[in-house]
Design an enzyme around this catalytic site. Structure first.
Site, PDB file in Angstrom:
ATOM      1  N   ARG A   1       0.937  -1.327   0.117  1.00  0.00           N
ATOM      2  CA  ARG A   1       0.024  -0.054  -0.107  1.00  0.00           C
ATOM      3  C   ARG A   1       0.863   1.237  -0.028  1.00  0.00           C
ATOM      4  O   ARG A   1       2.085   1.203   0.433  1.00  0.00           O
ATOM      5  CB  ARG A   1      -0.835  -0.012   1.131  1.00  0.00           C
ATOM      6  CG  ARG A   1      -2.063  -0.911   1.192  1.00  0.00           C
ATOM      7  CD  ARG A   1      -3.213  -0.446   0.427  1.00  0.00           C
ATOM      8  NE  ARG A   1      -4.244  -1.085   0.146  1.00  0.00           N
ATOM      9  CZ  ARG A   1      -4.490  -2.161  -0.787  1.00  0.00           C
ATOM     10  NH1 ARG A   1      -3.566  -2.495  -1.615  1.00  0.00           N
ATOM     11  NH2 ARG A   1      -5.713  -2.772  -0.605  1.00  0.00           N
TER      12      ARG A   1
ATOM     13  N   HIS B   1      -1.398   0.587  -9.675  1.00  0.00           N
ATOM     14  CA  HIS B   1      -1.954  -0.215  -8.596  1.00  0.00           C
ATOM     15  C   HIS B   1      -2.522  -1.257  -9.259  1.00  0.00           C
ATOM     16  O   HIS B   1      -3.921  -1.386  -9.053  1.00  0.00           O
ATOM     17  CB  HIS B   1      -2.977   0.455  -7.787  1.00  0.00           C
ATOM     18  CG  HIS B   1      -3.303  -0.334  -6.508  1.00  0.00           C
ATOM     19  ND1 HIS B   1      -3.722   0.452  -5.379  1.00  0.00           N
ATOM     20  CD2 HIS B   1      -3.566  -1.479  -6.279  1.00  0.00           C
ATOM     21  CE1 HIS B   1      -3.876  -0.688  -4.388  1.00  0.00           C
ATOM     22  NE2 HIS B   1      -3.964  -1.596  -4.961  1.00  0.00           N
TER      23      HIS B   1
HETATM   24  P1  NDP Z   1      -1.868 -11.502   4.857  1.00  0.00           P
HETATM   25  O1  NDP Z   1      -2.744 -10.896   5.929  1.00  0.00           O
HETATM   26  O2  NDP Z   1      -1.979 -12.828   4.298  1.00  0.00           O
HETATM   27  O3  NDP Z   1      -0.380 -11.542   5.206  1.00  0.00           O
HETATM   28  C1  NDP Z   1       0.233  -9.925   5.831  1.00  0.00           C
HETATM   29  C2  NDP Z   1       1.584 -10.408   6.199  1.00  0.00           C
HETATM   30  O4  NDP Z   1       2.292  -9.290   6.729  1.00  0.00           O
HETATM   31  C3  NDP Z   1       1.608 -11.347   7.311  1.00  0.00           C
HETATM   32  O5  NDP Z   1       2.920 -12.339   7.223  1.00  0.00           O
HETATM   33  C4  NDP Z   1       2.009 -10.791   8.546  1.00  0.00           C
HETATM   34  O6  NDP Z   1       2.505 -11.272   9.636  1.00  0.00           O
HETATM   35  C5  NDP Z   1       2.710  -9.685   8.114  1.00  0.00           C
HETATM   36  N1  NDP Z   1       2.799  -8.428   8.962  1.00  0.00           N
HETATM   37  C6  NDP Z   1       1.642  -7.755   9.404  1.00  0.00           C
HETATM   38  N2  NDP Z   1       1.994  -6.661  10.186  1.00  0.00           N
HETATM   39  C7  NDP Z   1       3.360  -6.817  10.311  1.00  0.00           C
HETATM   40  C8  NDP Z   1       4.183  -6.201  11.203  1.00  0.00           C
HETATM   41  N3  NDP Z   1       3.846  -5.092  11.910  1.00  0.00           N
HETATM   42  N4  NDP Z   1       5.535  -6.700  11.206  1.00  0.00           N
HETATM   43  C9  NDP Z   1       5.807  -7.618  10.593  1.00  0.00           C
HETATM   44  N5  NDP Z   1       4.812  -8.274   9.937  1.00  0.00           N
HETATM   45  C10 NDP Z   1       3.675  -7.863   9.445  1.00  0.00           C
HETATM   46  O7  NDP Z   1      -1.826 -10.553   3.567  1.00  0.00           O
HETATM   47  P2  NDP Z   1      -1.505 -10.624   1.947  1.00  0.00           P
HETATM   48  O8  NDP Z   1      -0.635 -11.460   1.874  1.00  0.00           O
HETATM   49  O9  NDP Z   1      -2.737 -11.133   1.400  1.00  0.00           O
HETATM   50  O10 NDP Z   1      -1.684  -9.329   1.415  1.00  0.00           O
HETATM   51  C11 NDP Z   1      -1.006  -8.257   1.759  1.00  0.00           C
HETATM   52  C12 NDP Z   1      -1.146  -7.075   1.460  1.00  0.00           C
HETATM   53  O11 NDP Z   1      -0.987  -6.900  -0.070  1.00  0.00           O
HETATM   54  C13 NDP Z   1      -2.507  -6.488   1.356  1.00  0.00           C
HETATM   55  O12 NDP Z   1      -3.035  -6.021   2.955  1.00  0.00           O
HETATM   56  C14 NDP Z   1      -2.695  -5.391   0.465  1.00  0.00           C
HETATM   57  O13 NDP Z   1      -2.483  -4.216   0.976  1.00  0.00           O
HETATM   58  C15 NDP Z   1      -1.738  -5.467  -0.532  1.00  0.00           C
HETATM   59  N6  NDP Z   1      -2.135  -5.848  -1.827  1.00  0.00           N
HETATM   60  C16 NDP Z   1      -1.847  -5.166  -2.782  1.00  0.00           C
HETATM   61  C17 NDP Z   1      -2.478  -5.677  -4.129  1.00  0.00           C
HETATM   62  C18 NDP Z   1      -1.958  -4.699  -5.443  1.00  0.00           C
HETATM   63  O14 NDP Z   1      -2.642  -4.870  -6.466  1.00  0.00           O
HETATM   64  N7  NDP Z   1      -0.970  -4.165  -5.307  1.00  0.00           N
HETATM   65  C19 NDP Z   1      -3.292  -6.755  -4.409  1.00  0.00           C
HETATM   66  C20 NDP Z   1      -3.492  -7.345  -3.210  1.00  0.00           C
HETATM   67  C21 NDP Z   1      -3.096  -6.917  -1.969  1.00  0.00           C
HETATM   68  P3  NDP Z   1       2.081 -12.728  10.404  1.00  0.00           P
HETATM   69  O15 NDP Z   1       2.018 -13.697   9.549  1.00  0.00           O
HETATM   70  O16 NDP Z   1       3.049 -13.223  11.250  1.00  0.00           O
HETATM   71  O17 NDP Z   1       0.558 -12.191  10.777  1.00  0.00           O
HETATM   72  C1  OXD Z   2      -6.381  -5.521  -3.039  1.00  0.00           C
HETATM   73  C2  OXD Z   2      -5.747  -4.524  -3.848  1.00  0.00           C
HETATM   74  O1  OXD Z   2      -6.201  -5.217  -1.908  1.00  0.00           O
HETATM   75  O2  OXD Z   2      -6.232  -4.539  -5.151  1.00  0.00           O
HETATM   76  O3  OXD Z   2      -6.706  -6.549  -3.413  1.00  0.00           O
HETATM   77  O4  OXD Z   2      -4.945  -3.647  -3.719  1.00  0.00           O
END
Ligand code: NDP
Ligand code: OXD
Length: 320
Positions: free
Chosen positions: A235, A283
């Site tokens: 993000r 994005h």
């Molecule tokens: P998940 O919830 O599956 O994974 C998030 C990961 O981030 C987990 O491993 C979590 O750790 C880690 N995390 C969260 N907070 C912290 C922190 N403070 N310190 C260290 N690690 C942290 O999310 P997704 O993988 O499904 O998606 C991730 C992000 O990708 C979404 O939230 C979205 O913002 C972005 N996204 C962007 C898109 C785009 O087109 N650009 C499309 C889709 C998503 P733990 O495993 O230990 O909980």
């Molecule tokens: C999502 C994105 O969160 O598109 O799926 O960014």
């Protein structure tokens, strides 16, 4: 009569137009009322489910019988920011279609930096035949911030290609072939062995602004690329944009790939558009197939009504 599904959707590309979502959900939920808000008349008391993309703050509090909210993307930061959000399960998208597209994006950009694609594209323009020494994938240390659904898949595919991959998450993981780091206490060690940093974190109060000058200064400075590289597809709020520009200009960073920005669409006068060390995309790193998402939501509602648990429910306390 089955509870109605209300759609509160701010449209994006043609495929994400609110009317298209109404068609899809009507197809996959043939036995319930599907209402696009505010276009379709619906008694709020009949609404049991809401499917949302960037809903207006406060818009969900009008449904007294709401049982679950389905966010139509993986990132829920825009939804959890609403202090009036009803206290019902909030489900996010985790589907293979999205994961595979994100992995394609990450692998493509890691490979572009690794194989010096910018240099060769420029050489072609100049008609210059000047191959440079190419190191092996195992010589490049890739660090993935976020080892969730998306980060883990990208990390595993990069490791299979041969890169030296590590990951960083909130809680410690054990993933074959990856060096796993967790929490604040291990962030320094993770950064110190990273040449290409890929950020796939969610935006939460803890992660906002994490891609900042202090973090860039802690990245490895002895890697093959000459200076570390950042790829952010999480993000825009994760990055401090002035710090990125300054770090590119003083060579603390060698290059960045950005799919997300503090302000989207990126303003036409943003310096990112023309910066020679920036590769950007609008994005759409994982521009998920909406048909796959609507089937995923319909399947979850059906399972929920059979008495099964919803999956991929957001922990509202931690924000992802
Ligand atoms: P998940 O919830 O599956 O994974 C998030 C990961 O981030 C987990 O491993 C979590 O750790 C880690 N995390 C969260 N907070 C912290 C922190 N403070 N310190 C260290 N690690 C942290 O999310 P997704 O993988 O499904 O998606 C991730 C992000 O990708 C979404 O939230 C979205 O913002 C972005 N996204 C962007 C898109 C785009 O087109 N650009 C499309 C889709 C998503 P733990 O495993 O230990 O909980
Ligand atoms: C999502 C994105 O969160 O598109 O799926 O960014």
């Amino acid at each position: 009569m089955k509870g109605a599904l209300a759609l509160l959707i701010t449209g994006g590309t043609e495929n994400w137009a609110p009317g298209r979502w109404r068609e899809r959900f009507t197809r996959v939920c043939p036995d319930r009322t599907v209402a696009l808000v505010p276009d379709d008349a619906i008694d709020p008391a009949h609404v049991t489910y809401a499917a949302v993309w960037k809903p207006k703050p406060g818009a969900l509090r009008h449904y007294p019988k709401l049982a679950a909210i389905f966010n139509l993307g993986a990132g829920v930061d825009a939804v959890v920011a609403d202090a009036t959000l009803p206290d019902v399960p909030l489900v996010r998208v985790a589907v293979d279609d999205l994961t595979q597209r994100m992995t394609e994006y990450v692998v493509m950009h890691v490979l572009m930096h690794h194989r010096r694609q910018g240099y060769y594209a420029e050489s072609q323009k100049q008609r210059v035949w000047a191959p440079k020494l190419q190191w092996a994938a195992r010589d490049l240390r890739v660090g993935i911030m976020g080892l969730g659904v998306l980060g883990r898949d990208a990390a595993e595919v990069l490791a299979r290609i041969g890169f030296d991959v590590a990951g960083w998450s909130q809680t410690k993981k054990s993933i074959p072939g990856l060096a796993c780091f967790a929490g604040e206490s291990e962030l320094g060690a993770f950064l110190a062995r990273t040449d290409v940093l890929v950020c796939l974190l969610p935006l939460t109060p803890q992660t906002r602004g994490i891609l900042n000058r202090k973090l860039f200064d802690a990245l490895a400075r002895d890697g093959r690329l000459g200076a570390p590289v950042i790829i952010n597809a999480g993000r825009g709020g994760l990055q401090v944009e002035d710090d990125i520009l300054r770090a590119l200009d003083d060579d603390t960073l060698g290059a960045v790939t950005l799919d997300v920005f503090a302000t989207e669409p990126l303003p036409v006068d943003s310096p990112f558009w023309s910066h020679p060390k920036v590769t950007l995309s609008p994005h759409n790193a994982a521009d998920t197939d909406p048909d796959a998402i609507s089937v995923y939501v319909a399947d979850q509602i059906a399972a929920f009504e059979r008495g099964e648990k919803l999956v991929n429910v957001v922990d509202r306390k931690i924000g992802y």
